[in-house]
Design a protein around this motif. Structure first.
Motif, PDB file in Angstrom:
ATOM      1  N   UNK A  95       0.816  -1.221   0.000  1.00 48.55           N
ATOM      2  CA  UNK A  95       0.000   0.000   0.000  1.00 48.55           C
ATOM      3  C   UNK A  95       0.847   1.267   0.000  1.00 48.55           C
ATOM      4  N   UNK A  96       2.132   1.107   0.193  1.00 49.41           N
ATOM      5  CA  UNK A  96       3.027   2.273   0.147  1.00 49.41           C
ATOM      6  C   UNK A  96       3.566   2.527  -1.265  1.00 49.41           C
ATOM      7  N   UNK A  97       3.155   1.684  -2.193  1.00 49.26           N
ATOM      8  CA  UNK A  97       3.634   1.823  -3.579  1.00 49.26           C
ATOM      9  C   UNK A  97       2.555   2.533  -4.403  1.00 49.26           C
ATOM     10  N   UNK A  98       2.847   3.775  -4.791  1.00 51.27           N
ATOM     11  CA  UNK A  98       1.896   4.567  -5.581  1.00 51.27           C
ATOM     12  C   UNK A  98       2.340   4.504  -7.032  1.00 51.27           C
ATOM     13  N   UNK A  99       1.433   4.105  -7.917  1.00 49.52           N
ATOM     14  CA  UNK A  99       1.772   4.104  -9.339  1.00 49.52           C
ATOM     15  C   UNK A  99       1.709   5.539  -9.878  1.00 49.52           C
ATOM     16  N   UNK A 100       2.749   5.907 -10.614  1.00 48.17           N
ATOM     17  CA  UNK A 100       2.794   7.236 -11.245  1.00 48.17           C
ATOM     18  C   UNK A 100       3.200   7.047 -12.709  1.00 48.17           C
ATOM     19  N   UNK A 101       3.209   8.149 -13.443  1.00 46.16           N
ATOM     20  CA  UNK A 101       3.615   8.042 -14.850  1.00 46.16           C
ATOM     21  C   UNK A 101       5.141   7.988 -14.976  1.00 46.16           C
ATOM     22  N   UNK A 102       5.847   8.247 -13.897  1.00 48.52           N
ATOM     23  CA  UNK A 102       7.311   8.225 -13.928  1.00 48.52           C
ATOM     24  C   UNK A 102       7.844   8.938 -12.704  1.00 48.52           C
ATOM     25  N   UNK A 103       9.148   9.123 -12.691  1.00 56.60           N
ATOM     26  CA  UNK A 103       9.776   9.816 -11.566  1.00 56.60           C
ATOM     27  C   UNK A 103       9.287  11.254 -11.460  1.00 56.60           C
ATOM     28  N   UNK A 104       9.134  11.900 -12.601  1.00 54.53           N
ATOM     29  CA  UNK A 104       8.720  13.306 -12.595  1.00 54.53           C
ATOM     30  C   UNK A 104       7.403  13.472 -11.847  1.00 54.53           C
ATOM     31  N   UNK A 106       6.146  11.406  -9.705  1.00 53.58           N
ATOM     32  CA  UNK A 106       6.337  10.984  -8.308  1.00 53.58           C
ATOM     33  C   UNK A 106       6.903  12.135  -7.474  1.00 53.58           C
ATOM     34  N   UNK A 107       7.889  12.841  -8.022  1.00 56.25           N
ATOM     35  CA  UNK A 107       8.497  13.941  -7.252  1.00 56.25           C
ATOM     36  C   UNK A 107       7.508  15.098  -7.134  1.00 56.25           C
ATOM     37  N   UNK A 242       5.207   4.668 -17.042  1.00 56.75           N
ATOM     38  CA  UNK A 242       5.061   3.918 -15.786  1.00 56.75           C
ATOM     39  C   UNK A 242       6.150   4.366 -14.815  1.00 56.75           C
ATOM     40  N   UNK A 243       5.790   4.434 -13.562  1.00 57.60           N
ATOM     41  CA  UNK A 243       6.764   4.806 -12.538  1.00 57.60           C
ATOM     42  C   UNK A 243       6.155   4.599 -11.174  1.00 57.60           C
ATOM     43  N   UNK A 244       6.861   5.023 -10.158  1.00 57.51           N
ATOM     44  CA  UNK A 244       6.412   4.716  -8.803  1.00 57.51           C
ATOM     45  C   UNK A 244       6.929   5.731  -7.803  1.00 57.51           C
ATOM     46  N   UNK A 245       6.084   6.009  -6.839  1.00 61.04           N
ATOM     47  CA  UNK A 245       6.557   6.669  -5.623  1.00 61.04           C
ATOM     48  C   UNK A 245       6.356   5.697  -4.481  1.00 61.04           C
ATOM     49  N   UNK A 246       7.422   5.410  -3.750  1.00 61.71           N
ATOM     50  CA  UNK A 246       7.263   4.717  -2.467  1.00 61.71           C
ATOM     51  C   UNK A 246       7.409   5.771  -1.377  1.00 61.71           C
ATOM     52  N   UNK A 247       6.553   5.699  -0.374  1.00 63.94           N
ATOM     53  CA  UNK A 247       6.679   6.609   0.769  1.00 63.94           C
ATOM     54  C   UNK A 247       6.283   5.864   2.027  1.00 63.94           C
ATOM     55  N   UNK A 248       6.849   6.276   3.138  1.00 60.64           N
ATOM     56  CA  UNK A 248       6.453   5.689   4.423  1.00 60.64           C
ATOM     57  C   UNK A 248       4.962   5.931   4.646  1.00 60.64           C
TER      58      UNK A 248
END
Ligand code: PLP
Length: 415
Positions: A95-104, A106-107, A242-248
């Motif tokens: 559940x800490x893995x958010x799908x994003x379009x890429x690093x951009x 995500x940041x 495709x990309x990802x943000x992981x966060x606590x």
């Protein structure tokens, strides 16, 4: 001197591996393609292409909406990729893995959802001299709204972060530190675990831009000890978009959504809306479903080859390329860190980077030339542009040798 590899390449059958990547067999300008632009985007194995193709031929439906069989299959395939990605980075929870379009994206999600509500005039965000624009501009945008400013940790002439200076700069007004794990220009591997320890001691959250690290280093977000980790799928043999943000989890719970819309709500009334739990709270709208199914296939492919074997092979290619390139008269490598990923930026005396890249292209050799979305780093080195060779495990010694021979030939034409 570049550090020695930590593991052996083992019996990696490169010819068999190359056959997995259909595009590597193509010719460009009548010559066999030599693809040395992997830091820009990597090529895709047939299993990834087939997974995307199969999704559209057999499964295509929207996720998390329909109760029919296709909707169920699409959701299962999409969510299976989240499980794979969580395992890939050793996340404590899927559940800490958010799908994003890429690093951009995500940041930007962290900038607008985490930083913007917390920042005020007098605050700073600490970055390094070697950041990609994706890890500079979002902080400037939220800074412009809040009065917060950027602070920049310096690097050495050989392209290494001056860690003591980074630590000294972690003063109380720093509300977030944002650091690349691996520089997309210099190849430098930053000591992220150490930086995270120092940040934690001072209660400063650390965001790591893992775009260039994820293809080469085994990522373990628990061991790194950072707060946010961003990565991009298309540099990891997965489809673009495709990309990802992981966060606590604690951060995700505290962060308001960035985008609003379908899929991210618990209940909507005109008087107000309650939101779904992470990760869905941050995934409004229809995602790149087929792309993420392909991302899962890319992770399966990596594990089938063996990440450590890939990394060892890439390190061996880096050593070979560095040695061979040093033999070219007038060639200067930009970025001579001890710990490096297989990325080599360089210049040749009297030769314009774009001219050399264009002539190499006529030989079927793809290298990148330009500022690499790192203007401040170019300014540090006093150059407008560099060339860059970036290697993947499917590259060969023969390709590197052909590239070096072509540079020698072309250099004489241009100099
Ligand atoms: N950060 C670094 C270090 C990169 O190399 C890149 C892409 O080149 C990015 C961020 C941006 O990644 P994307 O364009 O996939 O969002």
């Amino acid at each position: 001197m570049i550090a020695a590899p930590v593991a052996s390449a083992g019996a990696l059958d490169v010819e068999r591996i190359r056959a997995d990547f259909p595009l590597l067999a193509r010719r460009v300008h009548g010559k066999p393609l030599i693809y040395l632009d992997n830091a820009n985007t990597s090529q895709k194995p047939a299993s990834v292409i087939e997974a995307v193709d199969h999704f559209y031929r057999r499964t295509n439906a929207n996720v998390a909406r329909a109760v029919h069989a296709l909707g169920d299959e699409a959701t299962s395939a999409f969510e299976a990729s989240r499980d794979k990605l969580a395992r890939f980075i050793n996340a404590p929870s899927r559940d800490e893995v958010i799908f994003t379009s890429g690093t951009t994206q995500a940041i930007n999600l962290v900038a607008y959802s985490y930083a913007l509500p917390r920042l005020q005039a007098g605050d700073t965000i600490l970055v390094t001299q070697m950041e990609h624009h994706a890890n500079i501009v979002p902080w400037q945008l939220v800074g412009a709204r809040t009065g917060a400013k950027l602070k920049v940790a310096p690097i050495t002439e050989s392209g290494e972060l001056i860690v003591e200076r980074f630590i000294e700069l972690l003063t109380p007004e720093v509300k977030l530190a944002a650091v690349t794990h691996v520089s997309n220009v210099l190849g430098t591997i930053n000591p992220v675990a150490q930086l995270a320890r120092e940040c934690r001691k001072r209660g400063i959250p650390l965001l790591v831009d893992g775009s260039q690290a994820a293809p080469h280093l085994r990522i373990d977000v628990r061991a790194l000890g950072c707060d946010f980790y961003a990565l991009t799928g298309h540099k990891l043999f997965a489809p673009t978009g495709t990309g990802m943000l992981w966060a606590r989890r604690a951060h995700l719970d505290a962060m308001p959504p960035f985008f609003g819309g379908g899929e991210m709500i618990r209940e909507v009334r005109f008087e107000g809306t309650t939101f779904a739990d992470p990760p869905h709270k941050f995934e409004a709208g229809t995602p790149n479903i087929a792309g993420f199914v392909g991302f899962g296939a890319a992770l399966d492919y990596i594990e089938s080859i063996g990440f450590e074997r890939m990394a060892a092979r890439e390190h061996e290619l880096l050593l070979h390329a560095t040695t061979a390139m040093r033999s070219i008269p007038g060639l200067r490598i930009i970025g001579e860190a001890r710990d490096k990923a297989p990325v080599i930026a360089f210049l040749i005396d009297g030769v314009h980077a774009h001219d050399l890249a264009t002539l190499l292209d006529h030989e079927g050799i793809a290298v990148r030339s330009g500022h690499h979305c790192a203007h401040p780093l170019m300014q540090f080195f006093g150059v407008a542009a560099t060339l860059r060779v970036s290697l993947a495990f499917y590259n060969t010694h023969a390709e590197i040798d052909a590239f070096v021979a072509a540079v020698q030939r072309v250099r004489k034409l241009l100099a």
